[in-house]
Design an enzyme around this catalytic site. Structure first.
Site, mmCIF file in Angstrom:
data_model
loop_
_atom_site.group_PDB
_atom_site.id
_atom_site.type_symbol
_atom_site.label_atom_id
_atom_site.label_comp_id
_atom_site.label_asym_id
_atom_site.label_seq_id
_atom_site.Cartn_x
_atom_site.Cartn_y
_atom_site.Cartn_z
ATOM 1 N N GLU A 1 0.962 4.085 1.652
ATOM 2 C CA GLU A 1 1.485 4.631 2.900
ATOM 3 C C GLU A 1 2.517 3.714 3.550
ATOM 4 O OE1 GLU A 1 -1.667 3.722 2.006
ATOM 5 O OE2 GLU A 1 -2.967 4.159 3.700
ATOM 6 N N CYS B 1 -6.360 1.939 5.640
ATOM 7 C CA CYS B 1 -7.047 0.728 6.075
ATOM 8 C C CYS B 1 -6.519 0.333 7.459
ATOM 9 C CB CYS B 1 -6.807 -0.393 5.063
ATOM 10 S SG CYS B 1 -5.104 -1.009 5.060
ATOM 11 N N HIS C 1 0.852 -1.188 0.000
ATOM 12 C CA HIS C 1 0.000 0.000 0.000
ATOM 13 C C HIS C 1 0.888 1.239 0.000
ATOM 14 C CE1 HIS C 1 -3.939 -1.886 1.729
ATOM 15 N NE2 HIS C 1 -3.325 -2.706 0.904
ATOM 16 N N CYS D 1 -2.665 -0.277 7.465
ATOM 17 C CA CYS D 1 -1.874 0.943 7.339
ATOM 18 C C CYS D 1 -1.993 1.816 8.586
ATOM 19 C CB CYS D 1 -2.276 1.700 6.083
ATOM 20 S SG CYS D 1 -1.848 0.782 4.585
#
Length: 156
Positions: A60, A88, A58, A91
């Site tokens: 981040e 999410c 992801h 993260c």
């Protein structure tokens, strides 16, 4: 949730540019930038799940990993993570673990958001660290990238 600070808009512009890179590579267009306590960009990242075949790639997370490498420390106290889509649970957990001071996001994620939509892990006092949350920075632009990406995938 807190109000945007001066500089959040510009930082979101960097994250949006990263999101465009993700979309061009066939990944969901999400981008992130990590700012040091001084407001200078330490790292950027964009979704690479499809490119890397990695469910954890992801935007981040990749940016936080790069920022930790750049600073030589996993502790990113004072840092701000700016991301185009609400983080999410995975993260948000990583932001807590990295001791990030603040997260700024553009579009809310009603299906998986863990910074206010479904949960707010970042400000749960039961964790050993809390991350200040600022939502909705350049929200329309961030959402439009996602809507356009998924509409194109559906052939609309």
């Amino acid at each position: 949730m807190t109000a945007p600070l001066p500089g959040d808009d510009e930082a979101m512009g960097l994250a949006l540019a990263e999101a465009v890179r993700a979309g061009a590579a066939g990944d969901v267009p999400v981008g992130a930038v990590v700012l040091g306590a001084d407001g200078v960009a330490l790292a950027t990242g964009h979704n690479r799940r499809e490119v890397d075949g990695d469910p954890t790639a992801h935007a981040e997370l990749l940016a936080v990993r790069e920022a930790a490498a750049a600073t030589g420390s996993w502790r990113l106290g004072g840092a701000t993570v700016v991301v185009t889509l609400e983080p999410c649970p995975m993260c948000a957990g990583a932001l807590i673990a990295a001791r990030v001071a603040r997260v700024v996001f553009g579009a809310a994620d009603p299906k998986a958001g863990a910074c206010g939509s479904l949960y707010n892990l970042c400000v749960d006092p039961r964790f050993n660290h809390e991350v200040e949350v600022t939502a909705g920075v350049r929200e329309a632009e961030c959402a439009a990238l996602l809507v356009g990406f998924f509409a194109a995938r559906r052939g609309r």
